[in-house]
Design an enzyme around this catalytic site. Structure first.
Site, short mmCIF file in Angstrom:
data_model
loop_
_atom_site.label_atom_id
_atom_site.label_comp_id
_atom_site.label_asym_id
_atom_site.label_seq_id
_atom_site.Cartn_x
_atom_site.Cartn_y
_atom_site.Cartn_z
N GLU A 269 -54.78 36.87 -29.72
CA GLU A 269 -56.44 37.96 -29.08
C GLU A 269 -57.68 38.67 -29.67
OE1 GLU A 269 -52.84 41.16 -28.41
OE2 GLU A 269 -52.33 40.12 -27.15
N HIS A 292 -53.82 43.24 -22.88
CA HIS A 292 -52.72 44.13 -24.24
C HIS A 292 -53.36 45.74 -23.87
CE1 HIS A 292 -50.69 43.80 -27.82
NE2 HIS A 292 -50.10 44.83 -27.34
#
Length: 409
Positions: A269, A292
């Protein structure tokens, strides 16, 4: 009574990654003036340069605490993970260095569960495809492949705090609920436990993952078990990015074996907003990708800020270690007329006996004592006579297995 023997204006607190203002306010309201806030995460080298004089550290999921970081933090007492997990911290090293690590395992449960419910509706109604077409000026009013949740089966892998909350919401929406967990868990409502994960996959219209990120859950969903899913079933992952083999999932979506998927977490990420992001799931039909955000609601962040902030505050001012993943849990009331000393040591036979013998031989009276151990370290709290506390500190520094020593008040 002073709640800490160390001047509050000299205690340094570092909060990274936009920690909730609630945590900052808690410390500032109680006289702590050295509270530094950083909006983003810090790399290992940046953190090593910043942490040398820090007593309390607050992070979220992007900052990783390695042994190198802990080696560079001789004054560090505790780390607050303002999120549900602690996998970004080397807990073994934190234990060896006597640093208490706290988190908020329940504070964003509802936020994640609600996101799963919303994603379920959008996947079953194929909202994302119709949404994209509408933005492109294309009208796609079509009922084919669009279904209600009522009467369908939700399969939950991992029936913990979040999974069980998803179970309650799914049942309220008229769904049947199956769940699988490695540990025996009592069902909520009419949910039914499956003996194997494979049985759950075969019988579920939607599969929602709620497992921790460990070596045992890495690629939990993979090319070998994707064919077990019901034809056209949906997969939702709001747990950890590494639990799904994304290349295999993308293949199943392209062939139509799965009808759709939603992913809120990914193996890799970006560090900050605006950074480039890539995943094999991009561009596939009926796939929802979110950055997220499972716990990213204002309510959840306030709850997390209050929860972890309170744990850090209690540990700093009272030595209370309940909720710690490293230091053994102790909760104890303050005592008047004595000074409190916190002693963290390697858990080997004879340490407590050595402490008591050493203090007794030098005339230091113990007015109260609390001890808790785990397999690695022991945490003993000593209340001693005020006039003799400095002498006690000097004596305790000489105990061979000492890891950390602090005069609390």
């Amino acid at each position: 009574m002073n709640t800490t023997s160390y001047p509050k204006d000299k205690i340094r607190i570092l909060f990274l990654e936009n920690i909730s203002p609630k945590a900052v306010q808690l410390f500032s309201d109680n006289g702590y003036t050295q509270v530094e806030q950083v909006s983003g995460a810090l790399s290992e080298d940046e953190l090593i340069r910043a942490i040398g004089h820090v007593h309390l550290l607050g992070i979220r999921s992007k900052t990783h605490i390695s042994e190198r970081v802990l080696q560079a933090a001789p004054k560090l007492q505790a780390i607050g993970c303002f999120c549900i997990g602690v996998n970004q911290v080397d807990l073994d090293a934190a234990t060896r260095y006597g640093v208490s690590v706290f988190n908020a395992p329940y504070s964003n449960t509802r936020s994640v569960a609600e996101l799963v419910a919303g994603l379920s509706v959008m996947l079953m109604r194929r909202v994302i495809d119709k949404h994209t077409a509408a933005h492109q000026g294309i009208w796609l009013k079509d009922a084919r492949g669009s279904h209600e949740l009522r009467g369908k089966t939700m399969g939950i892998i991992g029936y913990g705090n979040i999974g069980s909350q998803v179970s309650v919401i799914a049942e309220a929406l008229g769904m049947k609920v199956l769940y699988y967990d490695q540990e025996t868990k009592l069902p909520l409502g009419n949910a039914k436990a499956c003996a194997t994960m494979e049985a759950l996959l075969q019988d579920s219209d939607i599969v929602s993952l709620h497992v921790p990120g460990t070596v045992h859950t890495c690629n939990l969903i993979h090319a070998g078990n994707l064919p077990l899913f019901k034809k056209g079933a949906m997969l939702i992952n709001c747990s950890r990015g590494e639990v799904v083999d994304l290349e295999a999932l993308a293949g199943a979506l392209r062939t139509g074996a799965l009808g759709g998927a939603a992913a809120d977490v990914f193996p890799l990420e970006p560090e900050k907003n605006g950074d480039t992001f890539e995943t094999p799931l991009q561009g596939l039909p009926n796939v929802i990708l979110t950055p997220h955000i499972g716990g990213s609601t204002e309510e959840a962040q306030v709850n997390i800020g209050e929860d972890v902030g309170h744990k850090l505050f209690q540990y700093l001012e009272k030595g209370v270690s309940y909720g710690s993943h490293t230091v053994p849990p102790i909760s104890l009331p303050p005592i008047d007329g004595a000074h409190r000393i916190l002693h963290i040591h390697n858990n080997v036979p004879g340490v407590l006996s050595e402490i008591n013998t050493l203090l007794a031989a030098n005339g230091v009276n113990i007015e109260g004592q609390y001890l808790k151990t785990n397999d690695r370290i022991g945490y003993v709290v000593l209340d001693v006579n005020k006039q003799l506390s400095q002498q006690a500190i000097a004596l305790l520094r000489g105990v061979k297995e000492t890891i950390k020593l602090r005069l609390l008040y």
